[in-house]
Design a protein around this motif. Sequence first.
Motif, mmCIF file in Angstrom:
data_model
loop_
_atom_site.group_PDB
_atom_site.id
_atom_site.type_symbol
_atom_site.label_atom_id
_atom_site.label_comp_id
_atom_site.label_asym_id
_atom_site.label_seq_id
_atom_site.Cartn_x
_atom_site.Cartn_y
_atom_site.Cartn_z
ATOM 1 N N LEU A 273 178.950 17.438 93.886
ATOM 2 C CA LEU A 273 180.090 16.424 94.037
ATOM 3 C C LEU A 273 181.286 17.311 94.686
ATOM 4 O O LEU A 273 181.901 16.504 95.594
ATOM 5 C CB LEU A 273 180.465 15.906 92.763
ATOM 6 N N ALA A 274 181.411 18.349 94.275
ATOM 7 C CA ALA A 274 182.751 19.194 94.731
ATOM 8 C C ALA A 274 182.338 19.573 96.335
ATOM 9 O O ALA A 274 183.347 19.407 97.082
ATOM 10 C CB ALA A 274 182.692 20.560 94.175
ATOM 11 N N ILE A 275 181.094 19.816 96.716
ATOM 12 C CA ILE A 275 180.834 20.103 98.417
ATOM 13 C C ILE A 275 180.812 18.577 98.946
ATOM 14 O O ILE A 275 181.667 18.653 100.055
ATOM 15 C CB ILE A 275 179.284 20.512 98.224
ATOM 16 N N LEU A 349 172.611 11.192 91.531
ATOM 17 C CA LEU A 349 173.807 11.567 92.438
ATOM 18 C C LEU A 349 174.558 10.272 93.048
ATOM 19 O O LEU A 349 175.761 10.300 93.073
ATOM 20 C CB LEU A 349 173.455 12.612 93.526
ATOM 21 N N ASP A 350 173.695 9.490 93.640
ATOM 22 C CA ASP A 350 174.336 8.098 94.111
ATOM 23 C C ASP A 350 174.879 7.362 92.953
ATOM 24 O O ASP A 350 176.117 7.058 93.243
ATOM 25 C CB ASP A 350 173.322 7.242 94.640
ATOM 26 N N GLU A 351 174.438 7.457 91.804
ATOM 27 C CA GLU A 351 175.253 6.926 90.808
ATOM 28 C C GLU A 351 176.328 7.351 90.349
ATOM 29 O O GLU A 351 177.633 6.823 89.795
ATOM 30 C CB GLU A 351 174.330 6.595 89.415
ATOM 31 N N ALA A 352 176.561 8.863 90.267
ATOM 32 C CA ALA A 352 177.802 9.432 89.968
ATOM 33 C C ALA A 352 178.667 9.323 91.187
ATOM 34 O O ALA A 352 180.083 9.048 90.688
ATOM 35 C CB ALA A 352 177.359 10.994 89.947
ATOM 36 N N VAL A 353 178.319 9.155 92.534
ATOM 37 C CA VAL A 353 179.422 8.881 93.251
ATOM 38 C C VAL A 353 179.854 7.662 93.187
ATOM 39 O O VAL A 353 181.309 7.104 93.308
ATOM 40 C CB VAL A 353 178.712 9.020 94.821
ATOM 41 N N ALA A 358 184.332 3.768 91.828
ATOM 42 C CA ALA A 358 184.810 2.716 91.153
ATOM 43 C C ALA A 358 185.909 3.061 90.230
ATOM 44 O O ALA A 358 186.793 2.262 89.795
ATOM 45 C CB ALA A 358 183.790 2.273 90.043
ATOM 46 N N SER A 359 186.094 4.407 89.992
ATOM 47 C CA SER A 359 187.174 4.826 89.041
ATOM 48 C C SER A 359 188.387 5.307 89.942
ATOM 49 O O SER A 359 189.327 5.743 89.772
ATOM 50 C CB SER A 359 186.886 6.048 88.350
ATOM 51 N N PRO A 364 182.877 8.678 99.971
ATOM 52 C CA PRO A 364 182.453 9.689 101.000
ATOM 53 C C PRO A 364 182.178 8.787 102.345
ATOM 54 O O PRO A 364 181.178 7.750 102.512
ATOM 55 C CB PRO A 364 181.494 10.534 100.307
ATOM 56 N N GLU A 365 182.572 9.486 103.576
ATOM 57 C CA GLU A 365 182.045 8.836 104.778
ATOM 58 C C GLU A 365 181.016 9.751 105.215
ATOM 59 O O GLU A 365 180.970 10.995 105.253
ATOM 60 C CB GLU A 365 183.206 9.032 105.926
#
Length: 373
Positions: A273-275, A349-353, A358-359, A364-365
């Motif tokens: 996520l940080a990358i 990962l998709d769910e985490a993004v 949503a928060s 990300p583009e």
Amino acid sequence: MSPSDETELTEPPAPVADTRWRPNPVRVAIILGLLVVLVTVLVGTAIRLPYVIFSPGRATDVRPIITVEGARTYPSRGDVLFLTVSVSNQRPNLWRFLQASLDENSKVIGEREYLGHSTPQQDRRLNQALMTESQDVAKAEALEYLGYDVPVTGSGALVVEVSADGPAAGHLRRGDLITAIDGRPVQRADQIGTAVRAAPAGTTFTFSVTRGRARDRLEVPVTSRLATSGELRGRPFIGIAPVTKDLRYEYAVDITIDPGAVSGPSAGLAFTLAIIDEMTPGSLTAGRPVAVTGTIEADGTVGDVGGVAQKTVAARRAGARLMLVPPGEAADARSRAGGSIRVVPVRTLDEAVRVLVASGGRAPERAEPQRVA
């Protein structure tokens, strides 16, 4: 009796003082008490017990330890926090054991339960290898999420540990190189866990193995079962720790991660996520600190980790208000979150993004990637 036989005195003679030493009972009691305390402290310090103590570690912002070269990066407000657990690296003395046993934020388990039949040195080497592999997978998953092609190769899954009481004990050995499962080629270590957990417990798998200096080729059957403890509790397992032999990723962007002395695979999702946040405009965390724990697998799934209760305490102390965790460990996180942290389980990962967007985070583009010349 004549007058010369007597002496006249104005008062009777004083009694002769008794100069013999007699102990003061109060003083003796104090000295004995101090000696007892001193001996007790020394004995308690000297006694070492066969236990491992897990305590809250740190919540560390990932961005300062990541360097990206060969692609554009963007400033971001907010932090992606990866979480650690402080694990005792030697047997605790009696006082440390008692203190940890009474601390609701610490966990004490038997040394044998934690290490199995591994030595502390073997466990340390394994966790260092898992950290390295988690960084490689995190970089690949982040780049693939952003649209990069990341070819990956390996020459099989090398068994570095076999649990003495696991299903593979007596079948697979340390040093075995697994090249296929049920005839399907294996290039990477993560393919083992994916295959085992895709089938119900009780499934018998046939592992194609190269073994020993003679490079004998064997077909080894192993039947999975449900794990009753540890990170895989309630899920099918076979009881081995594999790493990818000759693992090689072809990255279009040069990314380095320097976690310091931290080891183990549990920061994989946080690294990923940080990358992504570093390489896209805006703030994925909406300018707020977000605590993240969970492994990242080569198929983008989030895997279980250990010590989530202790990690939640570290997240709370760092001021995080949102925490992403693997689904199987949300209950442990919520038990320590109190009312200050919203705990959200994520499977991929998709769910985490999606949760971060949503928060309030910026999506990300996935622009056309910039290749390294």
